[in-house]
Scaffold this motif. Sequence first.
Motif, PDB file in Angstrom:
ATOM      1  N   LYS A  53       0.839  -1.191   0.000  1.00 23.44           N
ATOM      2  CA  LYS A  53       0.000   0.000   0.000  1.00 23.44           C
ATOM      3  C   LYS A  53       0.877   1.245   0.000  1.00 23.44           C
ATOM      4  O   LYS A  53       2.037   1.211   0.417  1.00 23.44           O
ATOM      5  CB  LYS A  53      -0.927   0.012   1.217  1.00 23.44           C
ATOM      6  CG  LYS A  53      -0.172   0.097   2.537  1.00 23.44           C
ATOM      7  CD  LYS A  53      -1.107   0.116   3.740  1.00 23.44           C
ATOM      8  CE  LYS A  53      -0.304   0.199   5.028  1.00 23.44           C
ATOM      9  NZ  LYS A  53      -1.140   0.231   6.225  1.00 23.44           N
ATOM     10  N   ILE A  73      -4.901   9.404   2.268  1.00 21.81           N
ATOM     11  CA  ILE A  73      -5.411   8.378   1.361  1.00 21.81           C
ATOM     12  C   ILE A  73      -4.498   7.167   1.437  1.00 21.81           C
ATOM     13  O   ILE A  73      -3.280   7.285   1.586  1.00 21.81           O
ATOM     14  CB  ILE A  73      -5.520   8.884  -0.094  1.00 21.81           C
ATOM     15  CG1 ILE A  73      -4.177   9.391  -0.595  1.00 21.81           C
ATOM     16  CG2 ILE A  73      -6.571   9.962  -0.220  1.00 21.81           C
ATOM     17  CD1 ILE A  73      -4.171   9.675  -2.079  1.00 21.81           C
ATOM     18  N   VAL A  75      -3.725   3.707  -0.630  1.00 20.07           N
ATOM     19  CA  VAL A  75      -3.941   3.136  -1.954  1.00 20.07           C
ATOM     20  C   VAL A  75      -3.350   1.731  -1.997  1.00 20.07           C
ATOM     21  O   VAL A  75      -2.151   1.558  -1.738  1.00 20.07           O
ATOM     22  CB  VAL A  75      -3.254   4.013  -3.026  1.00 20.07           C
ATOM     23  CG1 VAL A  75      -3.536   3.474  -4.420  1.00 20.07           C
ATOM     24  CG2 VAL A  75      -3.697   5.462  -2.912  1.00 20.07           C
ATOM     25  N   ALA A 105      -0.822   4.523  -9.361  1.00 24.22           N
ATOM     26  CA  ALA A 105      -1.864   4.049  -8.443  1.00 24.22           C
ATOM     27  C   ALA A 105      -2.410   5.204  -7.606  1.00 24.22           C
ATOM     28  O   ALA A 105      -3.621   5.317  -7.394  1.00 24.22           O
ATOM     29  CB  ALA A 105      -1.300   2.951  -7.540  1.00 24.22           C
ATOM     30  N   VAL A 106      -1.522   6.085  -7.151  1.00 19.37           N
ATOM     31  CA  VAL A 106      -1.970   7.199  -6.306  1.00 19.37           C
ATOM     32  C   VAL A 106      -2.794   8.185  -7.129  1.00 19.37           C
ATOM     33  O   VAL A 106      -3.852   8.652  -6.691  1.00 19.37           O
ATOM     34  CB  VAL A 106      -0.766   7.894  -5.636  1.00 19.37           C
ATOM     35  CG1 VAL A 106      -1.204   9.173  -4.931  1.00 19.37           C
ATOM     36  CG2 VAL A 106      -0.093   6.950  -4.639  1.00 19.37           C
ATOM     37  N   ALA A 109      -6.193   7.080  -7.653  1.00 12.99           N
ATOM     38  CA  ALA A 109      -7.012   7.095  -6.440  1.00 12.99           C
ATOM     39  C   ALA A 109      -7.501   8.494  -6.092  1.00 12.99           C
ATOM     40  O   ALA A 109      -8.419   8.644  -5.288  1.00 12.99           O
ATOM     41  CB  ALA A 109      -6.203   6.524  -5.267  1.00 12.99           C
TER      42      ALA A 109
END
Length: 156
Positions: A53, A73, A75, A105-106, A109
Amino acid sequence: MSDLLHRTGERRVEELSAPVDWGVELSRLVPNQPLLVEVSLEGASGGVYASGKAVAVAEHACHRCNATWQETIEVPLGEMIESSRDADYPLDGEVADLENPVRDAVVLALPLLPTCRPDCLGLCGRCGADLNTGACPGHDEDSSSPFAGLRELLEP
Ligand SMILES: [Zn+2]
Ligand SMILES: [Zn+2]
């Protein structure tokens, strides 16, 4: 790192501090907060599987009223870093570069159109007041607002 190509289950925590162009306008990562990446790298056929993550603090600006707020957050990550040069995330020799898969990925998100709350009323198109606070006095056609006279000057 080369050990990881032949070993499974090793878990390490990486902290990415390199400047990253996130390419997102309304949400961004707070610069003085670290982007923490906790990732497990496992040797797999054709490369290394990175799972874990990423945790970052993002600052959003509401696309309706411009209010800003911060949010942590988290992710989930799960990407193959492949030995093939044509892969989305190729191995650099025996080094698995996590920056690109983590950035992608971030960014995915982050909300494209952050909204401070579902019923945000936004800003008055006429005076710019935040309609959530009732700051707009309303605009009757023959308003007694001090701007009414100005408007007559501007309109023929
Ligand atoms: Zn808002
Ligand atoms: Zn108004």
